[in-house]
Design a protein around this motif. Structure first.
Motif, PDB file in Angstrom:
ATOM      1  N   ARG A  38       0.834  -1.216   0.000  1.00 17.09           N
ATOM      2  CA  ARG A  38       0.000   0.000   0.000  1.00 17.09           C
ATOM      3  C   ARG A  38       0.859   1.252   0.000  1.00 17.09           C
ATOM      4  O   ARG A  38       0.584   2.212  -0.714  1.00 17.09           O
ATOM      5  CB  ARG A  38      -0.937  -0.007   1.196  1.00 17.09           C
ATOM      6  N   ARG A  39       1.910   1.247   0.810  1.00 18.73           N
ATOM      7  CA  ARG A  39       2.797   2.404   0.853  1.00 18.73           C
ATOM      8  C   ARG A  39       3.420   2.647  -0.524  1.00 18.73           C
ATOM      9  O   ARG A  39       3.457   3.767  -1.018  1.00 18.73           O
ATOM     10  CB  ARG A  39       3.902   2.210   1.894  1.00 18.73           C
ATOM     11  N   LEU A  40       3.921   1.590  -1.146  1.00 11.10           N
ATOM     12  CA  LEU A  40       4.544   1.730  -2.467  1.00 11.10           C
ATOM     13  C   LEU A  40       3.544   2.246  -3.496  1.00 11.10           C
ATOM     14  O   LEU A  40       3.859   3.141  -4.287  1.00 11.10           O
ATOM     15  CB  LEU A  40       5.140   0.395  -2.914  1.00 11.10           C
ATOM     16  N   GLY A  65      10.556  -0.451  -9.095  1.00  4.91           N
ATOM     17  CA  GLY A  65      11.309  -1.691  -8.936  1.00  4.91           C
ATOM     18  C   GLY A  65      10.978  -2.388  -7.635  1.00  4.91           C
ATOM     19  O   GLY A  65      10.833  -3.618  -7.585  1.00  4.91           O
ATOM     20  N   LEU A  66      10.852  -1.613  -6.563  1.00  6.98           N
ATOM     21  CA  LEU A  66      10.476  -2.190  -5.267  1.00  6.98           C
ATOM     22  C   LEU A  66       9.086  -2.808  -5.336  1.00  6.98           C
ATOM     23  O   LEU A  66       8.856  -3.909  -4.826  1.00  6.98           O
ATOM     24  CB  LEU A  66      10.519  -1.124  -4.169  1.00  6.98           C
ATOM     25  N   LEU A  67       8.172  -2.106  -5.980  1.00  6.44           N
ATOM     26  CA  LEU A  67       6.820  -2.629  -6.112  1.00  6.44           C
ATOM     27  C   LEU A  67       6.818  -3.940  -6.898  1.00  6.44           C
ATOM     28  O   LEU A  67       6.199  -4.924  -6.483  1.00  6.44           O
ATOM     29  CB  LEU A  67       5.916  -1.596  -6.791  1.00  6.44           C
ATOM     30  N   ALA A  68       7.535  -3.966  -8.009  1.00  2.83           N
ATOM     31  CA  ALA A  68       7.605  -5.188  -8.823  1.00  2.83           C
ATOM     32  C   ALA A  68       8.230  -6.334  -8.044  1.00  2.83           C
ATOM     33  O   ALA A  68       7.762  -7.478  -8.101  1.00  2.83           O
ATOM     34  CB  ALA A  68       8.390  -4.915 -10.107  1.00  2.83           C
ATOM     35  N   GLU A  69       9.288  -6.026  -7.304  1.00  2.94           N
ATOM     36  CA  GLU A  69       9.948  -7.076  -6.522  1.00  2.94           C
ATOM     37  C   GLU A  69       9.049  -7.558  -5.391  1.00  2.94           C
ATOM     38  O   GLU A  69       8.961  -8.752  -5.113  1.00  2.94           O
ATOM     39  CB  GLU A  69      11.285  -6.578  -5.981  1.00  2.94           C
ATOM     40  N   ASP A  80      -4.330  -6.263  -4.226  1.00  2.00           N
ATOM     41  CA  ASP A  80      -4.921  -5.459  -3.160  1.00  2.00           C
ATOM     42  C   ASP A  80      -5.129  -4.034  -3.667  1.00  2.00           C
ATOM     43  O   ASP A  80      -4.175  -3.309  -3.934  1.00  2.00           O
ATOM     44  CB  ASP A  80      -3.996  -5.454  -1.946  1.00  2.00           C
ATOM     45  N   LEU A  81      -6.364  -3.624  -3.805  1.00  3.49           N
ATOM     46  CA  LEU A  81      -6.674  -2.277  -4.294  1.00  3.49           C
ATOM     47  C   LEU A  81      -7.006  -1.325  -3.157  1.00  3.49           C
ATOM     48  O   LEU A  81      -7.605  -0.280  -3.381  1.00  3.49           O
ATOM     49  CB  LEU A  81      -7.845  -2.329  -5.280  1.00  3.49           C
TER      50      LEU A  81
END
Length: 92
Positions: A38-40, A65-69, A80-81
């Motif tokens: 959620r933060r990302l 990149g962090l989100l994808a990882e 999760d929306l």
């Protein structure tokens, strides 16, 4: 400051991001949780009515990149929306 063990196990280098935006180090303590995803997502969307300036491209790439990882490692949170329906989302 890097958190030992967490940074080393990830492929995305957050050093420059955390140097420029130290408050984003909270990602480290949330890594692997729904709250982290959620933060990302919140970092990548305008939640300030068009007043958000956005991140410089190199830092936006790191966040993406962090989100994808995170999605790759923790796929249970990927869809999760945050309780929002797509109809409530309106891109600019």
């Amino acid at each position: 400051m890097e958190t030992p063990g967490i940074q080393a196990s990830r492929k995305v280098d957050t050093t420059a991001l955390y140097q420029r935006f130290p408050h984003l180090q909270a990602i480290e303590s949330e890594w692997g949780t729904r709250a982290c995803r959620r933060r990302l997502m919140n970092l990548l969307t305008d939640s300030r009515g068009g007043t958000r300036q956005g991140f410089p491209p190199e830092h936006a790439r790191t966040i993406f990149g962090l989100l994808a990882e995170h999605d790759r490692l923790y796929p249970a949170f990927e869809n999760d929306l945050q309780g929002q329906a797509w109809t409530e989302y309106s891109p600019r």
